[in-house]
Design an enzyme around this catalytic site. Structure first.
Site, PDB file in Angstrom:
ATOM      1  N   HIS A 118       0.835  -1.207   0.000  1.00 48.12           N
ATOM      2  CA  HIS A 118       0.000   0.000   0.000  1.00 48.12           C
ATOM      3  C   HIS A 118       0.869   1.256   0.000  1.00 48.12           C
ATOM      4  O   HIS A 118       0.682   2.156  -0.838  1.00 48.12           O
ATOM      5  CB  HIS A 118      -0.909  -0.006   1.234  1.00 48.12           C
ATOM      6  N   GLU A 119       1.828   1.316   0.914  1.00 45.61           N
ATOM      7  CA  GLU A 119       2.686   2.501   1.004  1.00 45.61           C
ATOM      8  C   GLU A 119       3.610   2.605  -0.211  1.00 45.61           C
ATOM      9  O   GLU A 119       3.954   3.710  -0.642  1.00 45.61           O
ATOM     10  CB  GLU A 119       3.508   2.465   2.295  1.00 45.61           C
ATOM     11  N   HIS A 177       1.852   4.546  -2.920  1.00 38.32           N
ATOM     12  CA  HIS A 177       1.967   5.990  -2.689  1.00 38.32           C
ATOM     13  C   HIS A 177       3.366   6.487  -3.053  1.00 38.32           C
ATOM     14  O   HIS A 177       3.530   7.502  -3.736  1.00 38.32           O
ATOM     15  CB  HIS A 177       1.716   6.309  -1.206  1.00 38.32           C
TER      16      HIS A 177
END
Length: 422
Positions: free
Chosen positions: A26-27, A30
């Site tokens: 997820h990170e 980003h």
């Protein structure tokens, strides 16, 4: 007194790996899209709370934090660390051979090298003009600042961030993709996990072809073999695996005549259907395929089906069909992950894929403090043609974060109550 089934090292390790991978991916979404947009990413963190490990590579500090919940990509312009620079402050400037300021020392006149200059700040602009004005030896001098200059205080260095390196300095679409990439990465991870499952364990085919035959089960006792293709059951033609399961499941304790095609030869078998809680079973698995096209289709279809199922559940929560008491928080999810880990790698991987989809969908909800809330503010900015007041937006996100923490506490209490009372 029941407690989570975490009595094995494998279960605990599975929990750490599963949640570590979900948060990391997820990170990473980003991070990669922010870097692609030219945003200065100050920190890539797994976990929250105090740092227990950190290493700096390039412009980014990679950290592992104490609490294994969540993570973050800290982007320039989202924190107040440059507020330490104030007018009338005495600083020392270190410059490169062409005269650009490379280090701004805030701890007094301790600069090194021929280019070091000490004075009192009159004015500065580290976002657009990249300049700093000092009063030194009774005169004001203007110095050009390098776009990667470092602010140094108490031995800690922080790189300045010109406006074009800050999150707020990017276009609406660049910021949109940097935020959306986190949840999108979770959907991509789920898709990849389903594909790996298909490649390793095979994809169930919908043809009525028998796969694994459970020893001692009704099918084995009737002489059926793996690879047999069911043609009819009780004279009724069967064309799909679903049709076969439907007929068998409705026939507990019955004797069924099953005709199969075994290498071109028709075989008749009388199968006594087992009764398991009023559901008929003949103890067989369906055949699987490893064909790349079928595996890709399985990955996409599974991702879509679980996404739809989770969206329906979320909708039921908002309509009141499901209450807070029915939700599971971190404790409940940890417990289920440990239990699935003991059922085999395939089950654990499928559970991880479902959790990844769930994480992506939850983050896309248009709630403050979540990625969806930030996307909603970007949509408003695009419609208005100008951003909202950052202080008001920050307050909304703060209140949303407080509400989210309260919700987590409630569902965690529910989890603990179930664990100790069931």
């Amino acid at each position: 007194m029941p407690f989570p089934n975490l009595d094995s090292v494998e279960s605990i390790l599975a929990i750490v790996i599963v949640f570590g991978v979900l948060v990391f991916v997820h990170e990473l979404g980003h991070f990669l899209l922010a870097k692609r947009a030219g945003i200065l990413c100050r920190e890539f963190a797994l976990g929250m709370g105090p740092k227990i490990f950190s290493v700096k590579r390039g412009e980014t500090e990679y950290t592992l934090r104490l609490l294994p919940i969540g993570g973050m990509v800290r982007m320039a312009g989202e924190d107040p660390e440059l507020d330490v620079l104030k007018p009338h402050m005495e600083v020392t400037l270190e410059r490169d051979p062409v005269g650009k300021v490379t280090r701004i020392l805030l701890d007094g006149p301790n600069g090194e090298g021929k280019g070091a200059v000490t004075g009192t700040i009159v004015d500065f602009d580290l976002e657009k003009a990249l300049s700093i004005v000092l009063e030194t030896d009774g005169e004001q001098r203007t110095f050009s600042v390098h776009p990667q200059a470092q602010l140094v205080k108490d031995g800690h260095e922080v790189q300045i961030a010109p406006l074009d390196r800050q999150f707020k300095g990017k276009t609406v679409m660049q910021r949109f993709w940097a935020i959306f990439a986190g949840p999108a990465a979770n959907f991509l991870l789920a898709f990849v996990l389903f594909i790996v499952i298909g490649l390793v364990y095979g994809v169930p085919v919908n043809e009525p072809v028998l796969g694994e035959i459970i020893q001692g089960g009704p099918a084995a006792q009737a002489g059926l073999q793996s690879g047999d293709k069911v043609i009819t059951i009780q004279g009724q033609p069967v064309s799909t695996w679903r049709e076969m399961v439907e007929i068998v499941s409705k026939s507990p304790d019955k004797q069924l005549e099953i005709v199969v095609d075994r290498g071109g030869q028709m075989i008749n078998a009388m199968v006594h259907v087992k009764n398991e809680e009023n559901v008929g079973k003949i103890m067989v698995g369906n055949a699987v395929t490893y064909a790349p096209a079928q595996v890709l289709q399985y990955g996409g279809k599974s991702t879509y089906e679980f996404t739809t199922m989770i969206l329906t559940s979320i909708g039921m929560l908002f309509t009141g069909s499901v209450g807070l008491n029915d939700l599971s928080g971190p404790v409940g999810i940890f417990k289920m992950t440990g239990e699935f880990a003991q059922q085999g790698l395939a089950i654990l991987m499928k559970w991880a894929a479902v959790l990844s989809i769930n994480l992506g969908l939850i983050n896309l909800l248009p709630l403050p403090a979540l990625d969806g809330g930030r996307l909603a503010f970007l949509l408003i900015e695009a419609l208005r043609g100008r951003p909202l007041d950052p202080h008001k937006e920050g307050m909304v996100h703060f209140l949303g974060f407080a509400f989210l923490m309260l919700l987590i506490l409630v569902v965690t209490w529910n989890d603990l109550h179930r664990l100790f009372t069931e």
